[in-house]
Design an enzyme around this catalytic site. Structure first.
Site, PDB file in Angstrom:
ATOM      1  N   ASN A 189      -1.687 -11.206   8.237  1.00  0.00           N
ATOM      2  CA  ASN A 189      -2.913  -9.972   8.426  1.00  0.00           C
ATOM      3  C   ASN A 189      -3.741 -10.302   7.736  1.00  0.00           C
ATOM      4  O   ASN A 189      -4.250 -10.273   5.908  1.00  0.00           O
ATOM      5  CB  ASN A 189      -2.200  -8.963   8.015  1.00  0.00           C
ATOM      6  CG  ASN A 189      -3.346  -7.868   7.866  1.00  0.00           C
ATOM      7  OD1 ASN A 189      -3.881  -6.964   8.969  1.00  0.00           O
ATOM      8  ND2 ASN A 189      -4.048  -7.641   7.054  1.00  0.00           N
ATOM      9  N   GLU A 190      -5.730 -10.566   8.620  1.00  0.00           N
ATOM     10  CA  GLU A 190      -6.869 -10.442   7.923  1.00  0.00           C
ATOM     11  C   GLU A 190      -6.502 -11.370   6.669  1.00  0.00           C
ATOM     12  O   GLU A 190      -6.906 -11.341   6.136  1.00  0.00           O
ATOM     13  CB  GLU A 190      -7.414  -9.124   7.331  1.00  0.00           C
ATOM     14  CG  GLU A 190      -7.469  -7.879   8.330  1.00  0.00           C
ATOM     15  CD  GLU A 190      -7.853  -6.443   7.789  1.00  0.00           C
ATOM     16  OE1 GLU A 190      -7.833  -6.472   6.381  1.00  0.00           O
ATOM     17  OE2 GLU A 190      -7.559  -5.485   8.915  1.00  0.00           O
ATOM     18  N   GLU A 213      -5.004  -2.342  14.017  1.00  0.00           N
ATOM     19  CA  GLU A 213      -5.839  -0.867  13.246  1.00  0.00           C
ATOM     20  C   GLU A 213      -6.638  -0.352  12.861  1.00  0.00           C
ATOM     21  O   GLU A 213      -7.582  -1.129  13.389  1.00  0.00           O
ATOM     22  CB  GLU A 213      -5.731  -2.052  11.557  1.00  0.00           C
ATOM     23  CG  GLU A 213      -4.583  -1.915  10.832  1.00  0.00           C
ATOM     24  CD  GLU A 213      -5.497  -2.916   9.685  1.00  0.00           C
ATOM     25  OE1 GLU A 213      -6.108  -2.419   8.990  1.00  0.00           O
ATOM     26  OE2 GLU A 213      -4.667  -3.162   9.108  1.00  0.00           O
ATOM     27  N   HIS A 242       0.983  -9.527   4.370  1.00  0.00           N
ATOM     28  CA  HIS A 242      -0.232  -8.752   4.256  1.00  0.00           C
ATOM     29  C   HIS A 242      -0.442  -8.938   3.143  1.00  0.00           C
ATOM     30  O   HIS A 242      -0.632  -7.263   2.283  1.00  0.00           O
ATOM     31  CB  HIS A 242       0.105  -7.105   4.649  1.00  0.00           C
ATOM     32  CG  HIS A 242      -1.600  -6.159   5.345  1.00  0.00           C
ATOM     33  ND1 HIS A 242      -1.254  -5.177   6.150  1.00  0.00           N
ATOM     34  CD2 HIS A 242      -1.829  -5.398   3.863  1.00  0.00           C
ATOM     35  CE1 HIS A 242      -2.562  -5.003   6.079  1.00  0.00           C
ATOM     36  NE2 HIS A 242      -2.879  -4.897   4.652  1.00  0.00           N
ATOM     37  N   TYR A 248     -12.405  -2.670  13.099  1.00  0.00           N
ATOM     38  CA  TYR A 248     -13.335  -1.333  12.008  1.00  0.00           C
ATOM     39  C   TYR A 248     -14.740  -0.554  12.257  1.00  0.00           C
ATOM     40  O   TYR A 248     -15.301   0.231  12.728  1.00  0.00           O
ATOM     41  CB  TYR A 248     -13.318  -0.843  10.526  1.00  0.00           C
ATOM     42  CG  TYR A 248     -12.192  -1.072   9.959  1.00  0.00           C
ATOM     43  CD1 TYR A 248     -11.163   0.368   9.739  1.00  0.00           C
ATOM     44  CD2 TYR A 248     -10.618  -1.762  10.297  1.00  0.00           C
ATOM     45  CE1 TYR A 248      -9.678   0.287   9.448  1.00  0.00           C
ATOM     46  CE2 TYR A 248      -9.389  -2.045  10.050  1.00  0.00           C
ATOM     47  CZ  TYR A 248      -9.075  -0.539   9.366  1.00  0.00           C
ATOM     48  OH  TYR A 248      -7.978  -0.541   9.156  1.00  0.00           O
ATOM     49  N   GLN A 257       1.131  -1.138  -0.098  1.00  0.00           N
ATOM     50  CA  GLN A 257      -0.514   0.641   0.486  1.00  0.00           C
ATOM     51  C   GLN A 257       0.706   1.539   0.401  1.00  0.00           C
ATOM     52  O   GLN A 257       0.245   2.447  -0.665  1.00  0.00           O
ATOM     53  CB  GLN A 257      -0.929  -0.051   1.308  1.00  0.00           C
ATOM     54  CG  GLN A 257      -1.790  -0.963   1.334  1.00  0.00           C
ATOM     55  CD  GLN A 257      -2.848  -1.530   2.196  1.00  0.00           C
ATOM     56  OE1 GLN A 257      -2.644  -1.755   3.693  1.00  0.00           O
ATOM     57  NE2 GLN A 257      -3.774  -0.782   1.898  1.00  0.00           N
ATOM     58  N   TRP A 301      -4.967   3.379  12.202  1.00  0.00           N
ATOM     59  CA  TRP A 301      -4.697   3.162  10.387  1.00  0.00           C
ATOM     60  C   TRP A 301      -5.373   4.169   9.484  1.00  0.00           C
ATOM     61  O   TRP A 301      -6.529   4.828  10.407  1.00  0.00           O
ATOM     62  CB  TRP A 301      -5.250   1.830  10.093  1.00  0.00           C
ATOM     63  CG  TRP A 301      -5.039   1.703   8.231  1.00  0.00           C
ATOM     64  CD1 TRP A 301      -6.067   1.782   7.279  1.00  0.00           C
ATOM     65  CD2 TRP A 301      -4.259   0.570   8.064  1.00  0.00           C
ATOM     66  NE1 TRP A 301      -4.990   1.740   6.033  1.00  0.00           N
ATOM     67  CE2 TRP A 301      -4.334   0.762   6.431  1.00  0.00           C
ATOM     68  CE3 TRP A 301      -2.651   0.281   8.494  1.00  0.00           C
ATOM     69  CZ2 TRP A 301      -3.499   0.299   5.820  1.00  0.00           C
ATOM     70  CZ3 TRP A 301      -2.002  -1.209   7.717  1.00  0.00           C
ATOM     71  CH2 TRP A 301      -2.492  -0.749   5.715  1.00  0.00           C
ATOM     72  N   TRP A 342      -6.565  -0.239  -2.203  1.00  0.00           N
ATOM     73  CA  TRP A 342      -6.747  -1.717  -2.643  1.00  0.00           C
ATOM     74  C   TRP A 342      -7.677  -1.662  -4.046  1.00  0.00           C
ATOM     75  O   TRP A 342      -7.125  -0.928  -4.292  1.00  0.00           O
ATOM     76  CB  TRP A 342      -7.464  -3.176  -1.581  1.00  0.00           C
ATOM     77  CG  TRP A 342      -6.533  -3.215  -0.329  1.00  0.00           C
ATOM     78  CD1 TRP A 342      -6.335  -3.033   0.298  1.00  0.00           C
ATOM     79  CD2 TRP A 342      -4.889  -3.654  -0.383  1.00  0.00           C
ATOM     80  NE1 TRP A 342      -5.621  -3.272   1.950  1.00  0.00           N
ATOM     81  CE2 TRP A 342      -4.531  -3.888   0.461  1.00  0.00           C
ATOM     82  CE3 TRP A 342      -4.451  -4.433  -1.570  1.00  0.00           C
ATOM     83  CZ2 TRP A 342      -2.837  -4.504   1.081  1.00  0.00           C
ATOM     84  CZ3 TRP A 342      -3.088  -4.347  -1.394  1.00  0.00           C
ATOM     85  CH2 TRP A 342      -2.363  -4.631   0.134  1.00  0.00           C
TER      86      TRP A 342
HETATM   87  O1  IFM Z   1      -6.349  -0.467   3.809  1.00  0.00           O
HETATM   88  C1  IFM Z   1      -6.659  -2.311   4.561  1.00  0.00           C
HETATM   89  C2  IFM Z   1      -5.888  -2.494   5.257  1.00  0.00           C
HETATM   90  O2  IFM Z   1      -4.885  -3.360   4.472  1.00  0.00           O
HETATM   91  C3  IFM Z   1      -6.639  -3.615   5.702  1.00  0.00           C
HETATM   92  N1  IFM Z   1      -7.572  -3.115   7.215  1.00  0.00           N
HETATM   93  C4  IFM Z   1      -8.250  -3.042   6.428  1.00  0.00           C
HETATM   94  C5  IFM Z   1      -7.744  -1.020   5.589  1.00  0.00           C
HETATM   95  C6  IFM Z   1      -8.452  -0.242   5.951  1.00  0.00           C
HETATM   96  O3  IFM Z   1      -9.572  -0.579   4.596  1.00  0.00           O
END
Ligand code: IFM
EC number: 3.2.1.21
Length: 457
Positions: A166-167, A363, A121, A303, A20, A410, A418
């Site tokens: 990550n995620e 985040e 990531h 989030y 990113q 974040w 993305w």
């Molecule tokens: O930008 C993303 C990050 O890469 C992963 N978590 C959520 C963020 C916001 O969408």
């Protein structure tokens, strides 16, 4: 802890991810990741944006770190690019790639900033996608753990806080789709939900094997965490029946019961397995033991959340969708749900019965329609409101005794979001992509003050 003050050892940080922000996609021996390939296909990413240049952080890391230090940020979560270090995903290490991260980490230390490195990531090496379909194959778990071991041998003298993956949901369940091209790389269409669940199962295995590789390679005691974006269930009202409903519903909300739950408890949610039936992944003998590694911390990417209420008929709860006028930030899914912080932390401790596990919010932040004013400011008071409320909810969790140890906003910088490209800005620092100028937003100054006073200001 009055006035939203945090414990003296609370960690305040900022987070980014390699693809990113780094750019320099073909520099120093790096080969493509699946995101390079995916974003190069017209129509996949908004405005056909790619991460080829991004924030040019590869060349500007020193000034970005200086900026972070000036804001008083003392902890930085970033990710390493697997194809920068192992351009073919396996085999020979790429020395210029390793050297870049050594320079970056040395610079962090020079500024008194502790590195927290995420090994993956989402930027899988394209070479492994070509070779065996990356996350569709069990082979990736071995390749990922070899990569993790290599990184720790090379950088373990400089980094002691490791995050494996990550995620998982985002590069498996959104990277592979049924019927139509999914919105995340590699953008592969598979033929069944079972195949999709198999990709996340392989990612869990990769996480488990990487934990073992990190422990074996690290010459010093280190901390290992998994980072996940499980979705908290939030009771519509804090009464015993709605809280019980939110706890029961937690396991079946999104992929909670099939990603965070096996990693933290050693078993997939029985309710989820029942619901999936023939779509459940194949789990080989010993897999769950590998997946359920001892962890030093758990990273919660926070989030939004899902509202839940108790109902009289089976299953005793109901997921509520957000009404049309419910407040949200500048993403279709980013409903304002500050209580999700408190409930997310509480669910890990209570619902998954892991009160022993330290939690970090790895985040938290939002996209906003930021504008640079003529006098060079970005007055992102909406982002301040968002962060303030989520941090107050984090404070509540600590006051009630839940083991929240730190928080990473974040993101440090606006970056390549993305499928949304550069159209969505999550940074506390504004990037003028034409000039690569950095402008700390009002939220950055606000966050700096929170850190300085160790409380939500
Ligand atoms: O930008 C993303 C990050 O890469 C992963 N978590 C959520 C963020 C916001 O969408």
């Amino acid at each position: 802890m009055s006035s939203y003050s945090f414990p003296a050892d609370f960690i305040w940080g900022a987070a980014t991810a390699a693809y990113q922000i780094e750019g320099a996609a073909a520099t120093g021996g790096r080969k493509p990741s699946v995101w390079d390939t995916f974003s190069a296909q017209p129509g996949r990413v908004l405005n056909n944006d790619t991460g080829a240049v991004a924030c040019d952080h590869y060349n500007r890391y020193a000034s970005d770190i200086k900026l972070m230090a000036e804001l008083g940020i003392r902890h930085y979560r970033f990710s390493l690019s697997w194809p920068r270090i192992l351009p073919d995903g396996r085999g020979a290490a790429n020395q210029p790639g390793l050297d870049f991260y050594k320079r970056l980490v040395d610079c962090l230390h020079q500024h008194g900033i502790t590195p927290h490195a995420t090994l993956f990531h989402w930027d899988s090496p394209q070479a492994l996608e070509n070779l065996y379909g990356s996350w569709r194959s069990r082979e990736i778990a071995k390749d990922f753990s070899d990569y993790a071991g290599l990184v720790v041998r090379e950088l373990g003298d400089r980094i002691t806080h490791w995050m494996t993956i990550n995620e998982i949901f985002c590069f498996t369940h959104i990277g592979y789709g049924i019927g139509q091209v999914p919105i995340h790389a590699p953008g592969t269409i598979v033929s069944s939900a079972k195949e999709v669940w198999q990709t996340s199962h392989h990612a869990l295995l990769a996480h488990g094997m990487a934990c073992q590789a990190i422990r074996a390679a690290s010459l010093v005691p280190c901390s290992i965490a998994l980072v996940d974006n499980f979705v908290p269930t939030v009771p519509i009202a804090e009464t015993p029946e709605h809280i019980a409903a939110a706890q029961t519903a937690f396991h079946l909300n999104g992929t909670n019961g099939g990603i965070a739950e096996p990693a933290l408890t050693g078993q997939y949610s029985p309710a989820l397995l029942k619901q999936l039936g023939a779509d459940a992944p194949d789990i080989q003998d010993g897999d769950l033991k590998i997946i359920h590694q001892p962890l030093d911390a758990f990273g919660f990417n926070n989030y939004s959340g899902t509202l839940v209420r108790a109902i009289d008929q089976a299953p005793g709860y109901e997921f509520l969708s957000f009404p049309k006028s419910y407040p949200k930030l500048h993403m279709p899914w980013l409903f304002f749900a500050p209580d999700s912080t408190y409930w997310g932390i509480r669910h890990i401790s209570e619902t998954l019965n892991r009160p022993d596990l330290p939690i970090f919010i790895t985040e938290n932040g939002c996209a906003a329609e930021d504008e640079l004013t003529t006098n060079g400011e970005v007055l992102d008071t909406d982002r301040i409101l968002f962060l303030q409320q989520y941090l107050r909810s984090a404070h509540r969790a600590i006051c009630e005794g839940y083991p929240l140890k730190g928080y990473f906003v974040w993101s440090l910088l606006d970056n390549f979001e993305w499928a949304w490209g550069y159209d969505r800005r999550f940074g506390i620092t504004y990037i003028d992509y034409a000039t690569q100028q950095r402008v700390p937003k009002s939220s950055a100054h606000w966050y700096a003050e929170c850190i300085r006073q160790n409380r939500v200001v």
